[in-house]
Design a protein around this motif. Structure first.
Motif, mmCIF file in Angstrom:
data_model
loop_
_atom_site.group_PDB
_atom_site.id
_atom_site.type_symbol
_atom_site.label_atom_id
_atom_site.label_comp_id
_atom_site.label_asym_id
_atom_site.label_seq_id
_atom_site.Cartn_x
_atom_site.Cartn_y
_atom_site.Cartn_z
ATOM 1 N N ARG A 104 0.840 -1.218 0.000
ATOM 2 C CA ARG A 104 0.000 0.000 0.000
ATOM 3 C C ARG A 104 0.862 1.250 0.000
ATOM 4 N NH1 ARG A 104 -4.068 -1.658 4.636
ATOM 5 N NH2 ARG A 104 -2.238 -2.838 5.047
ATOM 6 N N MET A 105 1.991 1.189 0.707
ATOM 7 C CA MET A 105 2.878 2.359 0.740
ATOM 8 C C MET A 105 3.477 2.635 -0.632
ATOM 9 S SD MET A 105 5.117 2.571 4.281
ATOM 10 C CE MET A 105 6.450 1.792 3.472
ATOM 11 N N TRP A 106 3.833 1.620 -1.378
ATOM 12 C CA TRP A 106 4.532 1.777 -2.645
ATOM 13 C C TRP A 106 3.572 1.936 -3.814
ATOM 14 C CZ3 TRP A 106 9.331 3.169 -2.351
ATOM 15 C CH2 TRP A 106 10.043 2.806 -1.221
ATOM 16 N N ASN A 107 2.323 1.677 -3.633
ATOM 17 C CA ASN A 107 1.366 1.816 -4.746
ATOM 18 C C ASN A 107 0.568 3.069 -4.629
ATOM 19 O OD1 ASN A 107 2.135 -0.466 -6.025
ATOM 20 N ND2 ASN A 107 0.707 -1.762 -4.929
#
Length: 107
Positions: A104-107
């Motif tokens: 979720r952090m990277w998307n």
């Protein structure tokens, strides 16, 4: 008092049988076989409680990896196996939660 010495699985069985044939003379057996009085007594008590299986050395074995000696031991082994399985699943679950959080952090 004798120093402890290593014994094979057959030696305690022989000592116990000899002790029982000689009216439980622990001291005489301790001297004859060069083991401690207390060790002979413990072997005889274990033998009477669980038979020859009670004389097996089970140190260093995880619960559930070798057959238990009593019905209570069987239940304890099954519980230990289930607890290890639950812990493994909890660790996998926590890892998946962390992976999802990073995604979720990277998307």
């Amino acid at each position: 008092m004798s120093k402890a010495r290593k014994t094979t699985f057959e030696e305690p069985i022989e000592i116990v049988h000899d002790c029982l044939m000689n009216q439980r003379n622990y001291g005489q057996m301790a001297i004859k076989y060069q083991v401690s009085y207390q060790q002979v007594r413990n072997w005889v008590l274990k033998y009477e409680a669980m038979g020859e299986i009670g004389l097996q050395d089970r140190r260093g074995h995880r619960a559930g990896t070798i057959p238990s000696r009593t019905p209570e031991g069987t239940m304890h082994d099954q519980l230990a196996i289930q607890e290890r399985r639950i812990k493994q699943l909890e660790m996998e679950n926590n890892l998946l939660k962390k992976v999802r959080a990073f995604e979720r952090m990277w998307n």
